[in-house]
Design an enzyme around this catalytic site. Structure first.
Site, PDB file in Angstrom:
ATOM      1  N   GLY A  33       0.819  -1.208   0.000  1.00 56.61           N
ATOM      2  CA  GLY A  33       0.000   0.000   0.000  1.00 56.61           C
ATOM      3  C   GLY A  33       0.845   1.248   0.000  1.00 56.61           C
ATOM      4  O   GLY A  33       2.054   1.192  -0.196  1.00 56.61           O
ATOM      5  N   ASN A  34       0.214   2.386   0.215  1.00 58.25           N
ATOM      6  CA  ASN A  34       0.956   3.652   0.284  1.00 58.25           C
ATOM      7  C   ASN A  34       0.313   4.556   1.328  1.00 58.25           C
ATOM      8  O   ASN A  34      -0.705   4.212   1.918  1.00 58.25           O
ATOM      9  CB  ASN A  34       1.011   4.316  -1.097  1.00 58.25           C
ATOM     10  CG  ASN A  34      -0.364   4.658  -1.628  1.00 58.25           C
ATOM     11  OD1 ASN A  34      -1.077   5.497  -1.083  1.00 58.25           O
ATOM     12  ND2 ASN A  34      -0.760   3.980  -2.697  1.00 58.25           N
ATOM     13  N   ARG A  35       0.928   5.721   1.554  1.00 60.10           N
ATOM     14  CA  ARG A  35       0.530   6.584   2.667  1.00 60.10           C
ATOM     15  C   ARG A  35      -0.593   7.556   2.354  1.00 60.10           C
ATOM     16  O   ARG A  35      -0.867   8.457   3.148  1.00 60.10           O
ATOM     17  CB  ARG A  35       1.741   7.378   3.156  1.00 60.10           C
ATOM     18  CG  ARG A  35       2.809   6.533   3.806  1.00 60.10           C
ATOM     19  CD  ARG A  35       3.889   7.421   4.393  1.00 60.10           C
ATOM     20  NE  ARG A  35       5.060   6.682   4.770  1.00 60.10           N
ATOM     21  CZ  ARG A  35       5.177   6.027   5.924  1.00 60.10           C
ATOM     22  NH1 ARG A  35       4.194   6.053   6.803  1.00 60.10           N
ATOM     23  NH2 ARG A  35       6.278   5.363   6.184  1.00 60.10           N
ATOM     24  N   SER A  36      -1.234   7.434   1.220  1.00 56.90           N
ATOM     25  CA  SER A  36      -2.305   8.386   0.901  1.00 56.90           C
ATOM     26  C   SER A  36      -3.449   8.267   1.913  1.00 56.90           C
ATOM     27  O   SER A  36      -3.917   7.176   2.208  1.00 56.90           O
ATOM     28  CB  SER A  36      -2.845   8.112  -0.499  1.00 56.90           C
ATOM     29  OG  SER A  36      -3.955   8.937  -0.741  1.00 56.90           O
ATOM     30  N   ALA A 100      -3.668   7.898  -5.214  1.00 57.08           N
ATOM     31  CA  ALA A 100      -2.292   7.410  -5.268  1.00 57.08           C
ATOM     32  C   ALA A 100      -2.360   5.974  -5.772  1.00 57.08           C
ATOM     33  O   ALA A 100      -2.745   5.062  -5.043  1.00 57.08           O
ATOM     34  CB  ALA A 100      -1.656   7.478  -3.889  1.00 57.08           C
TER      35      ALA A 100
END
Ligand code: CTP
Ligand code: CA
Length: 237
Positions: A33-36, A100
């Site tokens: 995943g990512n930090r969005s 994102a």
């Protein structure tokens, strides 16, 4: 009429907004995943709705709930987001890609939980490229009910590096992607992601001067939405 146009500059317009971060599964319990946080996308949806637009909101993983008064489609992966965004874009006057999107996904998804074992080598995760949704949106660009050509807006989070500065990378990205506007964030690990305030530069493919906007995510979103309204209502194709 002039008055209501001024207050509701997106009345009668349909705006598709993607938001949040995609999650790419590895197995039934794990993902990349990512930090969005999705906060910017939510603020944009609120600003577009308040400007009178019908909002189609394609939400990947978010730390905040989607706003009231918009049509929500929930997705998880980049491939799901692609399908939902291409469909929602159909008949939209504006498409804003604030999600994102993972650039890569695991080449294989295990049906069963990946176990650690002492008798086998440590696993290596092979990644494959996800499609570039923004580029596909530009390729299939179609107008909304308003008659004007569809306006496509990308976002770029850049840190800059030894090869180039934030704006140089962003200019190149705008040309490569072919979208009309590119909203550029300068990011570091403690900047932008999950924060309530923001500072962006809006680049235009038509060559207009870069426009700066800063403040809370609400203020920045209002500035982005007014710029979009201006482009739709005043700039001829
Ligand atoms: N984007 C997209 N599909 C992808 C990756 C990104 O539609 N597979 C969109 C994002 O939603 C954003 C824009 O493209 O609006 C720019 O994303 P960014 O990650 O900055 O650009 P990339 O082309 O992926 O370049 P890089 O990550 O290498 O900087
Ligand atoms: Ca990327």
């Amino acid at each position: 009429q002039g008055q209501s146009d001024y207050q509701m500059p997106l009345a009668g317009r349909t705006v598709t907004i993607t938001a949040g971060g995609t999650r790419e599964p590895l197995d039934p319990v794990r993902f990349l995943g990512n930090r969005s946080s999705g906060k910017q996308g939510v603020a944009l949806a609120v600003a577009a709705r308040n400007a009178g637009a019908t909002v189609r909101f394609v939400a990947a993983h978010m730390e905040v709930p989607p706003p009231a008064g918009v049509e929500v489609v929930r997705v998880e992966t980049a491939l799901q987001l692609r399908e939902a965004a291409l469909e929602a874009a159909n008949g939209s006057d504006v498409v804003i890609m604030s999600a994102a999107v993972a650039d890569f996904r695991p080449a294989e998804i295990s049906d069963t939980k990946i176990k650690k074992r002492d008798d086998t080598a440590d696993p290596v995760i092979t990644l494959v490229r996800n499609p570039d949704i923004l580029q596909e949106l530009v390729e299939q660009r179609n107008g909304g009910a308003g008659g004007a050509p569809q306006l496509i807006v990308g976002f770029a989070a850049e840190t800059g590096d030894s090869q180039g500065g934030v704006l140089a990378y962003a200019e190149a990205k705008l040309q490569r992607k072919g979208c009309d506007l590119l909203v550029v964030n300068h990011v570091g690990t403690d900047k932008v992601f999950g924060q309530d305030s923001n500072s962006v530069v809006i680049l235009s493919r038509s060559g207009a001067e870069p426009q700066e906007a800063s403040g809370t995510k609400t203020e920045v979103s209002d500035a982005i939405i007014s710029r979009i309204s201006f482009e739709l209502n005043h700039v001829s194709p």
